[in-house]
Design a protein around this motif. Structure first.
Motif, PDB file in Angstrom:
ATOM      1  N   CYS A 145      65.647  93.338  84.303  1.00  0.00           N
ATOM      2  CA  CYS A 145      65.864  94.784  84.471  1.00  0.00           C
ATOM      3  C   CYS A 145      65.248  95.248  85.781  1.00  0.00           C
ATOM      4  N   LYS A 146      64.023  94.780  86.049  1.00  0.00           N
ATOM      5  CA  LYS A 146      63.322  95.212  87.263  1.00  0.00           C
ATOM      6  C   LYS A 146      64.075  94.720  88.494  1.00  0.00           C
ATOM      7  N   GLY A 147      64.529  93.485  88.443  1.00  0.00           N
ATOM      8  CA  GLY A 147      65.291  92.927  89.564  1.00  0.00           C
ATOM      9  C   GLY A 147      66.557  93.725  89.817  1.00  0.00           C
ATOM     10  N   ALA A 148      67.264  94.049  88.744  1.00  0.00           N
ATOM     11  CA  ALA A 148      68.522  94.798  88.879  1.00  0.00           C
ATOM     12  C   ALA A 148      68.259  96.188  89.465  1.00  0.00           C
ATOM     13  N   ALA A 149      67.163  96.807  89.022  1.00  0.00           N
ATOM     14  CA  ALA A 149      66.824  98.152  89.528  1.00  0.00           C
ATOM     15  C   ALA A 149      66.524  98.088  91.021  1.00  0.00           C
ATOM     16  N   ALA A 150      65.736  97.093  91.420  1.00  0.00           N
ATOM     17  CA  ALA A 150      65.357  96.982  92.836  1.00  0.00           C
ATOM     18  C   ALA A 150      66.555  96.621  93.705  1.00  0.00           C
ATOM     19  N   MET A 151      67.548  95.964  93.112  1.00  0.00           N
ATOM     20  CA  MET A 151      68.738  95.575  93.888  1.00  0.00           C
ATOM     21  C   MET A 151      69.750  96.702  94.045  1.00  0.00           C
ATOM     22  N   GLY A 152      69.511  97.818  93.375  1.00  0.00           N
ATOM     23  CA  GLY A 152      70.405  98.961  93.587  1.00  0.00           C
ATOM     24  C   GLY A 152      71.442  99.201  92.501  1.00  0.00           C
ATOM     25  N   ALA A 153      71.242  98.589  91.327  1.00  0.00           N
ATOM     26  CA  ALA A 153      72.140  98.915  90.207  1.00  0.00           C
ATOM     27  C   ALA A 153      72.061 100.422  89.946  1.00  0.00           C
ATOM     28  N   ASP A 154      73.108 100.991  89.379  1.00  0.00           N
ATOM     29  CA  ASP A 154      73.121 102.435  89.108  1.00  0.00           C
ATOM     30  C   ASP A 154      72.524 102.778  87.750  1.00  0.00           C
ATOM     31  N   ALA A 155      72.547 101.807  86.843  1.00  0.00           N
ATOM     32  CA  ALA A 155      72.035 102.056  85.500  1.00  0.00           C
ATOM     33  C   ALA A 155      71.783 100.722  84.814  1.00  0.00           C
ATOM     34  N   LEU A 156      71.020 100.795  83.721  1.00  0.00           N
ATOM     35  CA  LEU A 156      70.789  99.613  82.882  1.00  0.00           C
ATOM     36  C   LEU A 156      71.252  99.942  81.474  1.00  0.00           C
ATOM     37  N   ILE A 157      71.671  98.927  80.734  1.00  0.00           N
ATOM     38  CA  ILE A 157      71.905  99.110  79.297  1.00  0.00           C
ATOM     39  C   ILE A 157      71.091  98.019  78.597  1.00  0.00           C
ATOM     40  N   ILE A 158      70.178  98.471  77.741  1.00  0.00           N
ATOM     41  CA  ILE A 158      69.170  97.563  77.177  1.00  0.00           C
ATOM     42  C   ILE A 158      69.166  97.673  75.648  1.00  0.00           C
ATOM     43  N   GLU A 159      69.126  96.527  74.988  1.00  0.00           N
ATOM     44  CA  GLU A 159      69.044  96.550  73.520  1.00  0.00           C
ATOM     45  C   GLU A 159      67.589  96.702  73.062  1.00  0.00           C
ATOM     46  N   VAL A 160      67.387  97.697  72.189  1.00  0.00           N
ATOM     47  CA  VAL A 160      66.048  98.023  71.684  1.00  0.00           C
ATOM     48  C   VAL A 160      66.147  98.210  70.168  1.00  0.00           C
ATOM     49  N   HIS A 161      65.205  97.640  69.426  1.00  0.00           N
ATOM     50  CA  HIS A 161      65.269  97.679  67.962  1.00  0.00           C
ATOM     51  C   HIS A 161      63.855  97.849  67.398  1.00  0.00           C
ATOM     52  N   PRO A 162      63.683  98.641  66.333  1.00  0.00           N
ATOM     53  CA  PRO A 162      62.336  98.835  65.793  1.00  0.00           C
ATOM     54  C   PRO A 162      61.734  97.537  65.248  1.00  0.00           C
ATOM     55  N   ASN A 163      62.587  96.628  64.819  1.00  0.00           N
ATOM     56  CA  ASN A 163      62.083  95.356  64.291  1.00  0.00           C
ATOM     57  C   ASN A 163      63.093  94.243  64.620  1.00  0.00           C
ATOM     58  N   PRO A 164      63.056  93.741  65.853  1.00  0.00           N
ATOM     59  CA  PRO A 164      64.084  92.787  66.289  1.00  0.00           C
ATOM     60  C   PRO A 164      64.233  91.576  65.362  1.00  0.00           C
ATOM     61  N   ALA A 165      63.131  91.166  64.740  1.00  0.00           N
ATOM     62  CA  ALA A 165      63.191  89.970  63.877  1.00  0.00           C
ATOM     63  C   ALA A 165      64.125  90.200  62.695  1.00  0.00           C
ATOM     64  N   GLU A 166      64.319  91.475  62.342  1.00  0.00           N
ATOM     65  CA  GLU A 166      65.196  91.772  61.194  1.00  0.00           C
ATOM     66  C   GLU A 166      66.526  92.396  61.600  1.00  0.00           C
ATOM     67  N   ALA A 167      66.850  92.329  62.895  1.00  0.00           N
ATOM     68  CA  ALA A 167      68.101  92.944  63.363  1.00  0.00           C
ATOM     69  C   ALA A 167      69.318  92.236  62.752  1.00  0.00           C
ATOM     70  N   TRP A 168      70.375  92.995  62.514  1.00  0.00           N
ATOM     71  CA  TRP A 168      71.587  92.435  61.910  1.00  0.00           C
ATOM     72  C   TRP A 168      72.456  91.720  62.942  1.00  0.00           C
ATOM     73  N   SER A 169      72.151  91.933  64.222  1.00  0.00           N
ATOM     74  CA  SER A 169      72.852  91.198  65.280  1.00  0.00           C
ATOM     75  C   SER A 169      71.927  91.114  66.487  1.00  0.00           C
ATOM     76  N   ASP A 170      72.036  90.047  67.260  1.00  0.00           N
ATOM     77  CA  ASP A 170      71.332  89.872  68.536  1.00  0.00           C
ATOM     78  C   ASP A 170      69.824  90.127  68.483  1.00  0.00           C
TER      79      ASP A 170
END
Ligand code: PEP
Ligand code: MN
Length: 338
Positions: free
Chosen positions: A285-310
């Motif tokens: 994410c940091k690399g993409a930001a410094a390279m001039g990407a316009d936005a990021l899309i990031i997966e965030v979950h309250p409990n990734p270990a129990e996520a139903w996907s990814d």
């Protein structure tokens, strides 16, 4: 052909040019800049008279052939990066946008907890899949319309805009009613009828790069959106399939300068699908930001270990908050801010 009008010409002179372009058998695609208007004339030059004759008109600065197969997404047609306004958040402008949220919408509690946390940390757009393109038919396929309703509820509660994936033409109208941005996933990146249906909803479209898609093919897929009268397209690099197995995909950050060079459409980076591993997401994410990407899309979950996907690639709420605190200097390197 690209028809560049002289600066500050009258509406009447502009209308005359548009009329002539139509008369010669082309479809004009008009792009108005601050000072001058550029018209992309779409049509088969093998079947119609050449537009070069317009070069002698007094209100026309020049008429240029387009060498590339893509036209409307091309930076030749539109010099400045397009600004896509999503509920007041501009994608492609000086302010950087972060889209964050779970891979899949699973429950009201999971979504609301995540939405409030990412909003507080500085995200402006909530992601969450309601229709999931799963490799196996035996895996969670998404909550469907119930998921869309939860996204709309989260928008109301938090003020975040919403992005969600459209999987099938039959759901275009429904998804378009709930979401602020339509995501076209990697597996559907060359489903041209779906791209047309997404374009016709009138909502901004984020087009992911296909798993084995060349950049030219990706730009041409984007052309389907713009040529169906929807100017609000952004590209999203999410990694391609290579021989490497250390990461889920190989995130091709060269697409940031390449898309910027070739196209006026903003470029969004998805390091979550790219890496497939949460321990690598922040650095990418940091690399993409410094390279001039316009936005990021990031997966965030309250409990990734129990996520139903990814589960393996999602950041925790705390991990996301820490990342957002660390992001500004990387944005500053690219002349951007949160
Ligand atoms: C996702 O964003 O969860 C997703 C399925 O993305 P992609 O189409 O890039 O695999
Ligand atoms: Mn995912």
């Amino acid at each position: 052909m690209i028809v560049v009008l002289k600066p500050n010409i009258s509406k009447k002179d502009e209308a005359a040019v548009i009329k002539e372009i139509k008369k010669l058998g082309y479809k004009p695609h008009i792009m108005r800049g601050v000072e001058r208007t550029v018209i992309g004339a779409i049509g088969d030059e093998l079947k119609h008279a050449t537009l070069e004759v317009l070069g002698s008109w007094p209100q026309i600065e020049k008429v240029m052939p387009v060498q590339k197969r893509y036209k409307l997404v091309s930076r030749e047609v539109h010099k400045a990066t397009s600004h896509i306004n999503v509920r007041g958040n501009i994608i492609g402008g000086k302010k950087f946008q972060v889209m964050a949220g779970p891979c899949s919408v699973e429950s009201e509690k999971q979504l609301m907890t995540t939405a409030h946390a990412v909003a507080k940390a500085g995200a402006t757009i909530l992601r969450g899949g309601a229709f999931k393109p799963r490799t196996s038919p035996y895996e969670f396929q998404g909550l469907g319309e119930k998921g869309l309703k939860l996204l709309a509820k989260a928008r109301k509660e938090t003020g975040l805009a919403v992005i969600t994936e459209l999987l099938s033409e039959q759901h275009a109208e429904m998804v378009g009613e709930y979401t602020d941005i339509i995501q076209i996933g990697a597996r559907n990146a060359q489903n041209f009828q779906l791209l047309i249906a997404a374009a016709k909803t009138g909502k901004p479209v984020m087009l992911k790069r296909g798993l084995s898609m060349r950049i030219e093919e990706w730009l041409l897929a984007g052309e389907y959106v713009l040529s169906n009268n929807n100017p609000n397209l952004m590209f999203c690099e999410r990694g391609i399939r290579t021989f490497e197995t250390y990461t889920r995909n190989t995130l091709d950050l060269s697409t940031i300068p390449i898309i910027k060079k070739e196209s006026h459409c903003p470029i969004v980076i998805d390091p979550s699908q790219g890496a497939g591993r949460s321990d690598l997401v922040v650095a990418m994410c940091k690399g993409a930001a410094a390279m001039g990407a316009d936005a990021l899309i990031i997966e965030v979950h309250p409990n990734p270990a129990e996520a139903w996907s990814d589960g393996a690639q999602q950041l925790t709420l705390e991990g996301f908050k820490k990342f957002m605190e660390e992001l500004p200097p990387y944005l500053a390197a690219a002349g951007r801010e949160l």
